[in-house]
Write a protein that holds these residues in place. Structure first.
Motif, PDB file in Angstrom:
ATOM      1  N   ILE B 428     -56.002  14.696  14.168  1.00 37.69           N
ATOM      2  CA  ILE B 428     -56.662  12.947  14.993  1.00 37.69           C
ATOM      3  C   ILE B 428     -57.219  12.430  13.627  1.00 37.69           C
ATOM      4  O   ILE B 428     -56.807  10.966  14.445  1.00 37.69           O
ATOM      5  N   LYS B 432     -56.026   7.957  14.054  1.00 39.82           N
ATOM      6  CA  LYS B 432     -56.440   6.732  14.028  1.00 39.82           C
ATOM      7  C   LYS B 432     -56.532   5.813  13.076  1.00 39.82           C
ATOM      8  O   LYS B 432     -56.598   5.087  12.794  1.00 39.82           O
ATOM      9  N   THR B 474     -57.982  11.554  21.466  1.00 38.77           N
ATOM     10  CA  THR B 474     -58.269  12.805  20.365  1.00 38.77           C
ATOM     11  C   THR B 474     -59.117  13.818  20.919  1.00 38.77           C
ATOM     12  O   THR B 474     -58.668  14.535  20.990  1.00 38.77           O
TER      13      THR B 474
END
Lengths: 241, 491
Positions: B428, B432, B474
């Motif tokens: 995750i 990002k 996500t």
């Protein structure tokens, strides 16, 4: 079958095995007894080189294991089954997969044949209905019986037992000992480290008493239990019997 | 500004270390020859600066257009080579030039004395003026430099305007990389004014009734009053050739024509904004940008997870090795990569590689993010392997399984189960953090968001949409990981 010459083992400065000379013959069932910290387990683990001896040599079926290269050692280990106090089943594999993984991956046994052997062995230890069960869903006694079957799946020439009943609840000790007794009667060569004196007396061909890194006394169960010669053997037996 | 200077210092240090023998300023026509041999002129720009450079749809395809790009096309034509445009953040343009990622920079750039220390400039091709941008409602309050005394003023970092803003007495200066962020800051009352390049300010004010702009009346050196093309130091042959083209442009008064055409492109994007149904219109107009960005973000993340897992496993095994050197090597790698910011790693790999060969920005980005995540994944895997009971390996070895087989079939699968949540967390994070590669001009989601903001003249809506897209990515990943975690659970 296994010959041990001047075996020594130290952990740092602590010398656990001082000078061990011993020989195990084909078909012999030997039980090793002795107080905690006497070096029994270390001795057993040196036999298949799970512990690297500090000095001396182990000869198995005519081959010196100590100093052997990795590949040949793996080959010879396949002929030495081992059963641990904590079972050490593979938790991510079913009972049957626990029995087939090593034969298939390391010995090159055909998958189908390994499956058949596994089912047969699980039946032999009384767990024919548990082949698809994961270890976490089995009782301690059942897990240890699967572990014995797992070692047998490699078709070993000798079986090493490292306190196989010490981690079990009392009511489960019997079922494991029963499997071991059947195995002894089938003619398997066995070296058993245990505190089960009843088993030693009933099943063993020979009993070794270890203390402080030495084999102090060796003889038939009758000799050791009824007429121990060494003072330390007498002292130990008076406490456990 | 400090960061840019530091980075340039690092680059200079790097160039001293790695190319000491190369005569940097030897001029024998080699620069021009090189470009013509390549058959391509690589132009660096920062496409958030209408009417100079911005995105528009031409013949159904999105391209960087604007006055500067038409000049670039003319230069390429005159040199007899193809034109290739690389869109990079304004801050990173000169480093990219010096690191040979691009041949020239055309980005409405002012040839300040400070910049001249590091790069060479062409003749000035466009005389310009500097404006102050304010909110329309403040039109009557702020009308001069003096009227902004002591207030907070925004500027684009690394720009000429950053220096000019110091002429506003006692002003507090806020420097941001992205012009759109500055405009948003102005509209949300975080700053009172922005110092902006004249035509650019007028383009924005013309499209947004909340904004008002006026000529600032700053004191400027002669040099500071125009835009010029930047070159690496010492490439005089290329500068001369470009100056010839610029002279022709001046002679034929082509700039007027270019600006008019740029205005048409801007009007075209305006057509898409339908006053009534602004939200539906917005998605309909710009969904392709978001889709492209999302796909690139997914590509970078998936590659980084894949290569990071391979590298991480390798490093973890190296760290568990008994060979001192192997172990130390892996440890040093992990410590160094974890101890330096990903931003710097991305820029370093992109710009440093540019000195030796032309690595596409996307490839450089994927490499950097993979190398980075490899270090983190290595630590996660190592802890996972250590978490598996020693008896498992012993049992496998006692059955005659080799060290490798035991690791592969017995220890590693159990380690994987133990570290699954931590690994999911890392994945995750990768999704990002992959946004950082936008600094080298990779068209991932954050980058596309910037593009949409600059062409739609919308500050907040694109941010909100991007936020939702990241969350969707996500959250789906979390669900997927949970599904596999369930399948591994045999307790």
């Amino acid at each position: 079958m296994i010959k041990v010459n001047h075996l020594k083992k130290s952990f740092g400065k602590n010398e656990v095995l001082k000078d061990i000379n011993e020989e195990f013959s084909q078909g012999e069932v030997v039980v090793v007894i002795g107080p905690s910290g006497s070096g029994k387990s270390t001795f057993l683990r040196c036999l298949n080189l799970l512990e690297e001896p500090s000095d001396g040599e182990i000869v198995f079926e005519g081959t010196t294991l100590t100093g052997l290269n990795e590949k040949d050692l793996n080959q010879l280990r396949q002929k030495m089954g081992m059963v641990f106090q904590q079972f050490n089943l593979f938790p991510h594999k079913t009972a049957k997969q626990n029995l087939t993984i090593a034969p298939v991956k390391s010995k090159g046994v055909d998958k189908h044949q390994a499956d058949q052997t596994a089912v047969k062995l699980l039946r032999q230890v009384g767990l024919g209905d548990k082949e698809d069960a994961y270890p976490a869903s089995l009782s301690g006694g059942q897990q240890q019986r699967v572990a014995i079957a797992r070692a047998l799946a490699m078709d070993p020439d000798v079986m090493l037992f490292d306190e196989p009943t010490s981690a079990l609840d009392p009511e489960m000790v019997g079922e494991v000992l029963k499997v071991m007794k059947d195995l002894a009667q089938s003619g398997m060569t066995m070296v058993v480290v245990t505190h089960e004196m009843g088993f030693a007396r009933e099943v063993a061909d020979r009993v070794l008493f270890m203390d402080d890194g030495y084999i102090v006394e060796s003889g038939t169960p009758d000799m050791i239990f009824s007429n121990p010669q060494n003072e330390r053997t007498q002292d130990f037996l008076s406490k456990v019997l | 500004m400090k960061g840019v200077k530091g980075f340039i210092a690092l680059l200079i240090l790097f160039s001293i270390l790695f190319i000491p023998a190369e005569p940097v300023s030897a001029e024998d026509g080699s620069a021009l020859q090189r470009v013509q041999d390549q058959g391509v002129l690589v132009v660096g720009t920062s496409a958030d600066f209408p009417p100079f450079e911005f995105y528009a749809v031409v013949d159904g395809e999105r391209q960087v257009v604007g006055m500067d790009m038409m000049i670039a096309q003319k230069i390429a034509d005159d040199l007899g080579v193809e034109l290739q445009i690389q869109d990079i953040g304004f801050d990173s343009l000169l480093p990219a030039l010096e690191a040979r990622n691009v041949d020239v920079v055309i980005a409405g750039m002012t040839p300040t004395a400070e910049r001249r220390r590091n790069v060479d400039f062409s003749d000035i091709y466009f005389r310009t003026f500097q404006n102050i941008m304010i909110r329309a409602e403040d039109e009557d309050i702020y009308d001069s430099i003096e009227s902004l005394r002591g207030l907070t003023v925004g500027v684009q970092s690394g720009s000429l305007q950053e220096e000019l803003a110091e002429q506003i007495p006692d002003a507090e200066i806020m420097s941001l990389t992205d012009l759109n962020d500055l405009l948003l800051a102005l509209k949300t009352n975080r700053i009172e004014a922005i110092v902006m390049q004249g035509p650019n300010a007028e383009a924005h004010a013309g499209h947004d009734e909340d904004l008002h702009t006026f000529v600032g009346g700053f004191e400027m050196d002669d040099d500071d009053q125009g835009s010029a093309i930047a070159f690496r130091k010492g490439e005089d042959s290329l500068v001369d050739a470009v100056n010839e083209s610029l002279a022709e442009i001046k002679e034929q008064n082509l700039i007027e024509e270019y600006l008019a055409k740029a205005g048409e492109y801007m009007a075209q994007t305006e057509l898409d904004e339908d006053g009534e149904e602004i939200e539906a219109g917005f998605i309909a107009s710009y969904w392709e940008y978001f889709l492209d960005g999302t796909l690139i973000t997914l590509l970078i993340s998936a590659s980084a997870v894949f290569f990071g897992l391979i590298l991480g496993s390798l490093l973890a095994l190296m760290r568990l090795s008994k060979v001192f050197l192997v172990k130390q090597l892996a440890t040093a790698y992990v410590e160094f990569v974890r101890g330096t910011p990903l931003l710097i790693q991305v820029m370093f790999i992109y710009f440093a590689s540019g000195m030796f060969f032309n690595l596409p920005a996307l490839t450089a980005g994927i490499i950097a993010v993979s190398l980075n995540s490899g270090a983190y994944i290595a630590e996660i895997i190592r802890s996972g392997i250590n978490s598996v009971n020693k008896g498992q390996d012993e049992a496998a070895r006692s059955l005659g399984m080799s060290k490798n087989d035991s690791m592969r079939y017995i220890v590693f699968p159990q380690a994987l189960k133990n570290i699954w949540p931590a690994l999911g967390n890392e994945f995750i994070t990768i999704i990002k953090e992959s946004s950082i590669v936008s600094v080298i001009g990779v068209g991932e989601l954050i980058f596309q968001t910037r593009v949409v903001r600059s062409i739609s003249f919308q500050g907040i809506l694109p941010l909100f949409i991007t936020m939702l897209i990241y969350f969707a990515l996500t959250f789906s990943l979390t669900k997927l990981l949970n599904f596999y975690e369930g399948r591994m659970n045999h307790d």
